[in-house]
Design an enzyme around this catalytic site. Structure first.
Site, PDB file in Angstrom:
ATOM      1  N   ASP A  24     -40.824  25.989  35.236  1.00 24.19           N
ATOM      2  CA  ASP A  24     -41.191  24.586  35.387  1.00 24.19           C
ATOM      3  C   ASP A  24     -40.214  23.735  36.185  1.00 24.19           C
ATOM      4  O   ASP A  24     -40.613  22.959  37.047  1.00 24.19           O
ATOM      5  CB  ASP A  24     -41.358  23.941  34.004  1.00 24.19           C
ATOM      6  CG  ASP A  24     -42.451  24.586  33.187  1.00 24.19           C
ATOM      7  OD1 ASP A  24     -42.857  25.715  33.501  1.00 24.19           O
ATOM      8  OD2 ASP A  24     -42.898  23.967  32.209  1.00 24.19           O
ATOM      9  N   GLU A  59     -36.875  30.847  22.492  1.00 27.35           N
ATOM     10  CA  GLU A  59     -37.645  30.760  23.738  1.00 27.35           C
ATOM     11  C   GLU A  59     -36.812  31.271  24.909  1.00 27.35           C
ATOM     12  O   GLU A  59     -37.303  32.008  25.766  1.00 27.35           O
ATOM     13  CB  GLU A  59     -38.068  29.313  23.970  1.00 27.35           C
ATOM     14  CG  GLU A  59     -38.933  29.095  25.191  1.00 27.35           C
ATOM     15  CD  GLU A  59     -39.368  27.646  25.354  1.00 27.35           C
ATOM     16  OE1 GLU A  59     -40.160  27.371  26.287  1.00 27.35           O
ATOM     17  OE2 GLU A  59     -38.918  26.782  24.556  1.00 27.35           O
TER      18      GLU A  59
END
Length: 414
Positions: free
Chosen positions: A157, A381
Protein backbone atom coordinates in the site's frame (compact mmCIF):
# COMPACT_ATOMS: atom_id res chain seq x y z
CA UNK A 1 1.97 -31.08 16.06
CA UNK A 2 3.80 -28.24 17.81
CA UNK A 3 2.25 -25.55 19.99
CA UNK A 4 2.72 -23.01 17.20
CA UNK A 5 1.06 -25.39 14.71
CA UNK A 6 -1.97 -25.64 16.96
CA UNK A 7 -2.04 -21.87 17.45
CA UNK A 8 -1.90 -21.31 13.69
CA UNK A 9 -4.83 -23.67 13.14
CA UNK A 10 -6.78 -21.88 15.85
CA UNK A 11 -6.16 -18.51 14.17
CA UNK A 12 -7.54 -19.81 10.87
CA UNK A 13 -10.57 -21.18 12.69
CA UNK A 14 -11.06 -17.94 14.61
CA UNK A 15 -10.90 -15.83 11.44
CA UNK A 16 -13.22 -18.16 9.51
CA UNK A 17 -16.52 -16.49 8.68
CA UNK A 18 -18.13 -19.45 6.93
CA UNK A 19 -16.64 -20.03 3.49
CA UNK A 20 -14.11 -17.23 3.73
CA UNK A 21 -11.61 -15.89 6.22
CA UNK A 22 -10.94 -12.33 7.31
CA UNK A 23 -7.28 -11.31 7.63
CA UNK A 24 -7.82 -10.50 11.31
CA UNK A 25 -10.79 -9.47 13.40
CA UNK A 26 -11.42 -5.74 13.76
CA UNK A 27 -8.76 -4.27 11.51
CA UNK A 28 -9.83 -6.14 8.35
CA UNK A 29 -13.40 -7.50 8.70
CA UNK A 30 -13.93 -8.62 5.08
CA UNK A 31 -12.54 -11.09 2.54
CA UNK A 32 -9.33 -9.83 0.95
CA UNK A 33 -8.27 -11.35 -2.36
CA UNK A 34 -4.73 -12.60 -1.94
CA UNK A 35 -5.05 -12.94 1.85
CA UNK A 36 -7.80 -15.43 1.14
CA UNK A 37 -5.69 -17.44 -1.29
CA UNK A 38 -2.88 -17.66 1.26
CA UNK A 39 -5.47 -18.82 3.78
CA UNK A 40 -6.38 -21.67 1.44
CA UNK A 41 -2.86 -23.08 1.47
CA UNK A 42 -2.96 -22.96 5.27
CA UNK A 43 -6.28 -24.80 5.46
CA UNK A 44 -4.84 -27.41 3.10
CA UNK A 45 -2.56 -28.58 5.91
CA UNK A 46 -5.55 -30.04 7.78
CA UNK A 47 -8.78 -29.45 5.80
CA UNK A 48 -8.49 -29.67 2.01
CA UNK A 49 -12.21 -29.23 1.42
CA UNK A 50 -12.14 -25.93 3.32
CA UNK A 51 -9.11 -24.84 1.27
CA UNK A 52 -11.03 -25.20 -1.98
CA UNK A 53 -14.06 -23.42 -0.53
CA UNK A 54 -11.91 -20.39 0.27
CA UNK A 55 -10.90 -19.90 -3.37
CA UNK A 56 -14.39 -20.72 -4.64
CA UNK A 57 -15.89 -18.04 -2.40
CA UNK A 58 -13.36 -15.52 -3.67
CA UNK A 59 -14.16 -16.32 -7.29
CA UNK A 60 -17.90 -15.97 -6.61
CA UNK A 61 -17.32 -12.21 -6.51
CA UNK A 62 -15.85 -12.04 -10.03
CA UNK A 63 -17.19 -9.16 -12.10
CA UNK A 64 -18.74 -9.64 -15.55
CA UNK A 65 -15.58 -8.17 -17.12
CA UNK A 66 -13.45 -10.86 -15.46
CA UNK A 67 -11.94 -8.77 -12.65
CA UNK A 68 -11.78 -10.37 -9.19
CA UNK A 69 -11.98 -7.57 -6.57
CA UNK A 70 -9.46 -7.00 -3.84
CA UNK A 71 -12.21 -6.84 -1.17
CA UNK A 72 -15.55 -8.65 -1.02
CA UNK A 73 -17.95 -7.05 1.45
CA UNK A 74 -19.97 -10.16 2.31
CA UNK A 75 -21.44 -8.58 5.45
CA UNK A 76 -21.41 -4.83 6.03
CA UNK A 77 -19.23 -3.85 8.97
CA UNK A 78 -19.17 -0.11 9.80
CA UNK A 79 -15.82 -0.54 11.57
CA UNK A 80 -13.97 -0.51 8.22
CA UNK A 81 -13.34 2.51 5.99
CA UNK A 82 -13.71 2.87 3.03
CA UNK A 83 -16.68 0.54 2.77
CA UNK A 84 -18.95 -0.52 -0.10
CA UNK A 85 -20.78 2.80 -0.22
CA UNK A 86 -17.51 4.54 -1.10
CA UNK A 87 -16.28 1.94 -3.59
CA UNK A 88 -19.55 1.39 -5.46
CA UNK A 89 -18.38 -1.87 -7.05
CA UNK A 90 -20.44 -3.30 -9.90
CA UNK A 91 -20.01 -7.04 -9.32
CA UNK A 92 -22.39 -9.72 -7.98
CA UNK A 93 -21.23 -9.10 -4.39
CA UNK A 94 -20.59 -5.64 -2.89
CA UNK A 95 -16.90 -5.06 -3.47
CA UNK A 96 -14.03 -2.72 -4.11
CA UNK A 97 -13.30 -1.65 -7.69
CA UNK A 98 -9.71 -2.86 -8.01
CA UNK A 99 -8.01 -6.25 -7.97
CA UNK A 100 -4.97 -7.69 -6.17
CA UNK A 101 -1.94 -9.87 -7.04
CA UNK A 102 -3.39 -12.85 -8.94
CA UNK A 103 -1.82 -15.76 -7.08
CA UNK A 104 -4.98 -17.91 -7.21
CA UNK A 105 -4.08 -19.98 -10.28
CA UNK A 106 -0.71 -20.93 -8.79
CA UNK A 107 -2.28 -21.95 -5.49
CA UNK A 108 -5.05 -23.85 -7.31
CA UNK A 109 -2.36 -25.87 -9.06
CA UNK A 110 -0.58 -26.46 -5.76
CA UNK A 111 -3.77 -27.65 -4.05
CA UNK A 112 -4.53 -30.02 -6.90
CA UNK A 113 -1.01 -31.44 -6.86
CA UNK A 114 -1.33 -32.02 -3.11
CA UNK A 115 -4.57 -33.99 -3.59
CA UNK A 116 -5.71 -34.91 -7.10
CA UNK A 117 -9.14 -36.07 -5.92
CA UNK A 118 -10.33 -32.46 -6.10
CA UNK A 119 -9.85 -32.16 -9.87
CA UNK A 120 -13.53 -31.43 -10.54
CA UNK A 121 -13.37 -28.38 -8.28
CA UNK A 122 -10.19 -27.18 -9.96
CA UNK A 123 -11.79 -27.69 -13.36
CA UNK A 124 -14.73 -25.51 -12.34
CA UNK A 125 -12.36 -22.68 -11.31
CA UNK A 126 -10.13 -22.60 -14.38
CA UNK A 127 -12.45 -20.73 -16.82
CA UNK A 128 -12.93 -17.91 -14.30
CA UNK A 129 -9.21 -17.74 -13.65
CA UNK A 130 -8.55 -17.46 -17.39
CA UNK A 131 -11.11 -14.62 -17.60
CA UNK A 132 -9.38 -12.84 -14.73
CA UNK A 133 -6.00 -13.12 -16.44
CA UNK A 134 -7.61 -11.90 -19.68
CA UNK A 135 -8.86 -8.82 -17.82
CA UNK A 136 -5.30 -8.04 -16.72
CA UNK A 137 -3.91 -8.53 -20.22
CA UNK A 138 -6.66 -6.38 -21.74
CA UNK A 139 -6.75 -3.46 -19.31
CA UNK A 140 -3.52 -3.49 -17.29
CA UNK A 141 -1.00 -4.49 -19.93
CA UNK A 142 1.63 -1.96 -21.01
CA UNK A 143 3.91 -3.79 -23.40
CA UNK A 144 3.84 -6.93 -21.27
CA UNK A 145 4.41 -5.08 -17.98
CA UNK A 146 1.33 -5.14 -15.75
CA UNK A 147 0.20 -1.83 -14.30
CA UNK A 148 -1.88 -0.87 -11.32
CA UNK A 149 -4.25 2.08 -10.97
CA UNK A 150 -4.20 2.13 -7.17
CA UNK A 151 -1.44 1.23 -4.68
CA UNK A 152 -3.85 -1.02 -2.76
CA UNK A 153 -4.03 -3.20 -5.86
CA UNK A 154 -0.45 -4.36 -5.37
CA UNK A 155 -0.93 -5.16 -1.70
CA UNK A 156 2.13 -2.96 -1.02
CA UNK A 157 0.00 0.00 0.00
CA UNK A 158 2.49 2.66 1.09
CA UNK A 159 5.83 1.47 -0.25
CA UNK A 160 8.26 4.21 -1.36
CA UNK A 161 7.64 3.28 -5.02
CA UNK A 162 4.48 5.37 -4.88
CA UNK A 163 6.04 8.51 -3.43
CA UNK A 164 7.01 9.96 -6.81
CA UNK A 165 3.73 9.19 -8.63
CA UNK A 166 1.75 10.41 -5.62
CA UNK A 167 3.65 13.70 -5.46
CA UNK A 168 2.19 14.54 -8.88
CA UNK A 169 -1.39 14.07 -7.62
CA UNK A 170 -3.45 16.86 -6.07
CA UNK A 171 -6.30 15.03 -4.28
CA UNK A 172 -9.15 17.43 -5.00
CA UNK A 173 -12.72 16.91 -3.91
CA UNK A 174 -12.03 14.53 -1.04
CA UNK A 175 -14.65 14.78 1.68
CA UNK A 176 -13.70 14.68 5.35
CA UNK A 177 -13.14 11.13 6.52
CA UNK A 178 -12.28 9.23 9.66
CA UNK A 179 -9.66 6.50 9.49
CA UNK A 180 -10.52 3.51 11.64
CA UNK A 181 -7.30 1.59 10.99
CA UNK A 182 -5.38 3.70 13.48
CA UNK A 183 -7.81 2.70 16.24
CA UNK A 184 -6.51 -0.87 15.87
CA UNK A 185 -2.83 -0.24 15.09
CA UNK A 186 -0.54 2.57 16.24
CA UNK A 187 -0.23 5.37 13.73
CA UNK A 188 3.53 4.89 13.28
CA UNK A 189 2.88 1.45 11.75
CA UNK A 190 0.30 2.62 9.20
CA UNK A 191 0.29 4.80 6.06
CA UNK A 192 0.33 8.57 6.52
CA UNK A 193 -2.72 10.77 6.00
CA UNK A 194 -0.92 12.25 2.97
CA UNK A 195 -1.08 8.78 1.41
CA UNK A 196 -4.69 8.22 2.44
CA UNK A 197 -5.85 11.44 0.77
CA UNK A 198 -4.48 10.14 -2.51
CA UNK A 199 -5.81 6.62 -1.98
CA UNK A 200 -9.30 8.04 -1.60
CA UNK A 201 -8.90 10.37 -4.54
CA UNK A 202 -8.13 7.41 -6.79
CA UNK A 203 -11.12 5.51 -5.39
CA UNK A 204 -13.27 8.56 -6.17
CA UNK A 205 -12.08 8.61 -9.79
CA UNK A 206 -13.00 4.98 -10.27
CA UNK A 207 -16.34 5.08 -8.49
CA UNK A 208 -17.49 8.18 -10.40
CA UNK A 209 -17.05 6.45 -13.76
CA UNK A 210 -18.49 3.11 -12.66
CA UNK A 211 -15.02 1.54 -12.86
CA UNK A 212 -14.89 1.97 -16.63
CA UNK A 213 -11.39 0.65 -17.36
CA UNK A 214 -11.18 2.30 -20.79
CA UNK A 215 -12.00 5.68 -19.25
CA UNK A 216 -9.64 5.19 -16.31
CA UNK A 217 -6.80 4.28 -18.64
CA UNK A 218 -7.13 7.72 -20.18
CA UNK A 219 -7.75 9.92 -17.14
CA UNK A 220 -6.10 8.42 -14.07
CA UNK A 221 -2.88 10.13 -12.95
CA UNK A 222 -1.74 6.86 -11.36
CA UNK A 223 -0.75 4.10 -13.78
CA UNK A 224 2.39 2.33 -12.61
CA UNK A 225 3.90 -0.92 -13.88
CA UNK A 226 4.64 -3.03 -10.85
CA UNK A 227 6.84 -6.08 -10.13
CA UNK A 228 4.28 -7.62 -7.77
CA UNK A 229 1.56 -7.68 -10.40
CA UNK A 230 3.78 -8.51 -13.34
CA UNK A 231 5.64 -11.33 -11.62
CA UNK A 232 2.63 -12.91 -9.88
CA UNK A 233 0.54 -12.77 -13.07
CA UNK A 234 3.35 -14.27 -15.13
CA UNK A 235 3.85 -17.06 -12.61
CA UNK A 236 0.13 -17.70 -12.29
CA UNK A 237 -0.28 -17.78 -16.05
CA UNK A 238 2.43 -20.42 -16.30
CA UNK A 239 0.57 -22.50 -13.70
CA UNK A 240 -2.78 -21.82 -15.34
CA UNK A 241 -1.37 -23.14 -18.57
CA UNK A 242 -0.41 -26.40 -16.82
CA UNK A 243 -3.95 -26.68 -15.48
CA UNK A 244 -5.52 -25.90 -18.86
CA UNK A 245 -3.33 -28.45 -20.59
CA UNK A 246 -4.22 -31.06 -17.98
CA UNK A 247 -7.90 -30.37 -18.64
CA UNK A 248 -7.59 -30.33 -22.44
CA UNK A 249 -8.51 -26.64 -22.65
CA UNK A 250 -7.07 -24.28 -25.29
CA UNK A 251 -3.71 -22.77 -24.30
CA UNK A 252 -2.93 -20.43 -27.23
CA UNK A 253 -3.92 -17.25 -25.36
CA UNK A 254 -2.03 -18.34 -22.28
CA UNK A 255 1.08 -19.03 -24.35
CA UNK A 256 0.83 -15.59 -25.93
CA UNK A 257 0.41 -13.90 -22.55
CA UNK A 258 3.41 -15.71 -21.10
CA UNK A 259 5.61 -14.65 -24.01
CA UNK A 260 4.38 -11.07 -23.78
CA UNK A 261 5.02 -10.80 -20.04
CA UNK A 262 8.44 -12.41 -20.31
CA UNK A 263 9.36 -9.58 -22.66
CA UNK A 264 7.47 -6.98 -20.64
CA UNK A 265 9.35 -7.82 -17.46
CA UNK A 266 12.35 -6.14 -19.06
CA UNK A 267 10.50 -2.84 -18.85
CA UNK A 268 10.79 -3.17 -15.08
CA UNK A 269 14.54 -3.64 -15.16
CA UNK A 270 16.28 -0.54 -13.83
CA UNK A 271 19.76 -0.92 -15.30
CA UNK A 272 21.16 2.02 -13.36
CA UNK A 273 20.20 0.53 -9.99
CA UNK A 274 20.56 -3.08 -11.11
CA UNK A 275 17.10 -4.12 -9.91
CA UNK A 276 13.53 -4.71 -10.94
CA UNK A 277 11.41 -1.85 -9.71
CA UNK A 278 8.26 0.05 -10.65
CA UNK A 279 7.92 2.10 -13.82
CA UNK A 280 5.65 5.12 -13.72
CA UNK A 281 3.89 5.01 -17.09
CA UNK A 282 2.81 8.66 -16.83
CA UNK A 283 6.31 10.05 -16.23
CA UNK A 284 8.33 7.27 -17.86
CA UNK A 285 10.56 7.12 -14.77
CA UNK A 286 11.67 4.14 -12.69
CA UNK A 287 10.94 4.53 -9.01
CA UNK A 288 14.43 3.51 -7.85
CA UNK A 289 13.51 1.16 -4.99
CA UNK A 290 14.83 -2.32 -4.27
CA UNK A 291 11.79 -3.88 -2.57
CA UNK A 292 10.85 -7.38 -1.55
CA UNK A 293 8.72 -7.43 -4.73
CA UNK A 294 11.92 -7.08 -6.75
CA UNK A 295 12.88 -10.60 -5.65
CA UNK A 296 9.70 -12.11 -7.07
CA UNK A 297 11.57 -12.29 -10.39
CA UNK A 298 12.70 -15.80 -9.41
CA UNK A 299 9.09 -16.73 -8.60
CA UNK A 300 8.13 -15.57 -12.12
CA UNK A 301 10.99 -17.47 -13.73
CA UNK A 302 12.77 -14.45 -15.20
CA UNK A 303 16.01 -12.58 -14.66
CA UNK A 304 18.37 -15.44 -13.92
CA UNK A 305 20.74 -14.37 -11.14
CA UNK A 306 20.31 -10.63 -11.70
CA UNK A 307 18.90 -10.08 -8.20
CA UNK A 308 21.35 -12.29 -6.33
CA UNK A 309 23.75 -9.49 -5.39
CA UNK A 310 21.00 -7.35 -3.86
CA UNK A 311 19.44 -10.35 -2.13
CA UNK A 312 22.69 -11.40 -0.46
CA UNK A 313 23.50 -7.82 0.52
CA UNK A 314 20.10 -7.17 2.10
CA UNK A 315 19.99 -10.59 3.80
CA UNK A 316 23.15 -9.60 5.66
CA UNK A 317 21.84 -6.17 6.68
CA UNK A 318 19.10 -7.05 9.16
CA UNK A 319 18.48 -9.84 11.65
CA UNK A 320 15.29 -10.82 9.81
CA UNK A 321 14.70 -10.51 6.11
CA UNK A 322 13.46 -9.79 3.43
CA UNK A 323 12.53 -6.21 4.46
CA UNK A 324 9.89 -4.65 2.22
CA UNK A 325 12.23 -1.73 1.42
CA UNK A 326 16.01 -1.85 1.10
CA UNK A 327 17.42 -0.62 4.45
CA UNK A 328 19.84 1.70 2.66
CA UNK A 329 17.00 3.54 0.92
CA UNK A 330 16.35 6.98 2.44
CA UNK A 331 12.63 6.21 2.82
CA UNK A 332 13.16 2.98 4.75
CA UNK A 333 11.03 2.85 7.91
CA UNK A 334 11.36 -0.50 9.68
CA UNK A 335 7.96 -0.43 11.41
CA UNK A 336 5.72 1.40 8.91
CA UNK A 337 3.73 -1.14 6.91
CA UNK A 338 5.38 -1.60 3.46
CA UNK A 339 8.23 0.86 3.95
CA UNK A 340 10.48 -1.60 5.78
CA UNK A 341 8.86 -4.46 7.69
CA UNK A 342 9.21 -8.14 6.83
CA UNK A 343 6.13 -9.96 5.48
CA UNK A 344 6.14 -13.73 5.94
CA UNK A 345 3.94 -14.47 2.94
CA UNK A 346 6.24 -12.53 0.60
CA UNK A 347 9.13 -14.54 1.97
CA UNK A 348 7.33 -17.75 1.03
CA UNK A 349 6.93 -16.60 -2.58
CA UNK A 350 10.53 -15.41 -2.76
CA UNK A 351 11.80 -18.69 -1.31
CA UNK A 352 9.68 -20.66 -3.76
CA UNK A 353 11.36 -18.80 -6.61
CA UNK A 354 14.82 -19.22 -5.10
CA UNK A 355 14.30 -22.96 -4.79
CA UNK A 356 13.06 -23.32 -8.35
CA UNK A 357 15.99 -21.25 -9.64
CA UNK A 358 18.44 -23.67 -8.02
CA UNK A 359 19.26 -21.55 -4.96
CA UNK A 360 18.16 -24.21 -2.48
CA UNK A 361 20.51 -23.03 0.28
CA UNK A 362 19.20 -19.46 0.11
CA UNK A 363 15.60 -20.71 0.00
CA UNK A 364 16.06 -22.87 3.08
CA UNK A 365 17.93 -20.13 4.95
CA UNK A 366 15.03 -17.76 4.28
CA UNK A 367 12.52 -20.35 5.52
CA UNK A 368 14.46 -20.92 8.72
CA UNK A 369 14.86 -17.18 9.28
CA UNK A 370 11.09 -16.71 8.82
CA UNK A 371 10.35 -19.70 11.05
CA UNK A 372 12.42 -18.24 13.86
CA UNK A 373 10.88 -14.80 13.45
CA UNK A 374 7.33 -16.18 13.80
CA UNK A 375 8.23 -18.68 16.51
CA UNK A 376 9.73 -15.93 18.65
CA UNK A 377 7.23 -13.14 17.94
CA UNK A 378 3.88 -14.72 17.07
CA UNK A 379 1.50 -14.49 14.14
CA UNK A 380 1.66 -10.77 13.44
CA UNK A 381 0.70 -9.06 10.19
CA UNK A 382 4.33 -8.01 9.67
CA UNK A 383 7.58 -7.72 11.63
CA UNK A 384 10.36 -5.26 12.39
CA UNK A 385 13.42 -6.55 10.48
CA UNK A 386 15.80 -5.34 13.18
CA UNK A 387 14.52 -7.55 15.99
CA UNK A 388 11.41 -9.33 14.68
CA UNK A 389 9.06 -7.31 16.89
CA UNK A 390 5.43 -7.90 15.96
CA UNK A 391 3.73 -5.04 14.11
CA UNK A 392 0.37 -4.35 12.52
CA UNK A 393 -2.52 -6.69 13.25
CA UNK A 394 -2.20 -9.75 15.45
CA UNK A 395 -3.57 -13.29 15.04
CA UNK A 396 -3.13 -12.76 11.33
CA UNK A 397 -4.53 -15.27 8.85
CA UNK A 398 -1.82 -15.26 6.22
CA UNK A 399 1.02 -15.48 8.72
CA UNK A 400 -0.67 -18.48 10.34
CA UNK A 401 -1.26 -20.01 6.91
CA UNK A 402 2.33 -19.51 5.84
CA UNK A 403 3.49 -21.15 9.05
CA UNK A 404 1.39 -24.25 8.36
CA UNK A 405 2.17 -24.43 4.64
CA UNK A 406 5.84 -23.52 4.59
CA UNK A 407 7.66 -22.03 7.58
CA UNK A 408 7.08 -24.69 10.22
CA UNK A 409 9.49 -27.63 10.29
CA UNK A 410 6.44 -29.92 10.10
CA UNK A 411 4.88 -28.08 7.15
CA UNK A 412 3.48 -30.03 4.22
CA UNK A 413 5.04 -27.79 1.64
CA UNK A 414 3.24 -27.37 -1.69
Amino acid sequence: MTTRDAEARAILKGNDRGGYTVPTAGLYPYQWNWDSVFAAIGFAEHDMDRAWTEIETLMSGQWPNGMVPHILFHKVDPSYFPGPDIWRGVGPIPSSGISQPPIAATFTRWLLEMDGTFEDRARALVPGLIDWHRWFMTWRNEGGAIVVTHPWETGRDNCPDWDGPFAAIEPEGIEDYYRRDTTHVVEEERPRRWDYDRYLYLVKLGAECGWDEAHLREITPFRVADPTMTFTLLRSTRDLRVLADRMDLPTDDLDDWITEMEGGSERLWNAELGTYDCLDIRSGQHTGVVSNASFLAWYAGVGGDRMQRHFDRIAGTTRYYVPSTDPVHPSYEPKRYWRGPVWAMMNMLIATGLHEAGHEDRAEALRVNTRDMIAENGFAEYFDPRDGAAAGGRNFTWTAAIWLAWASDSARRA
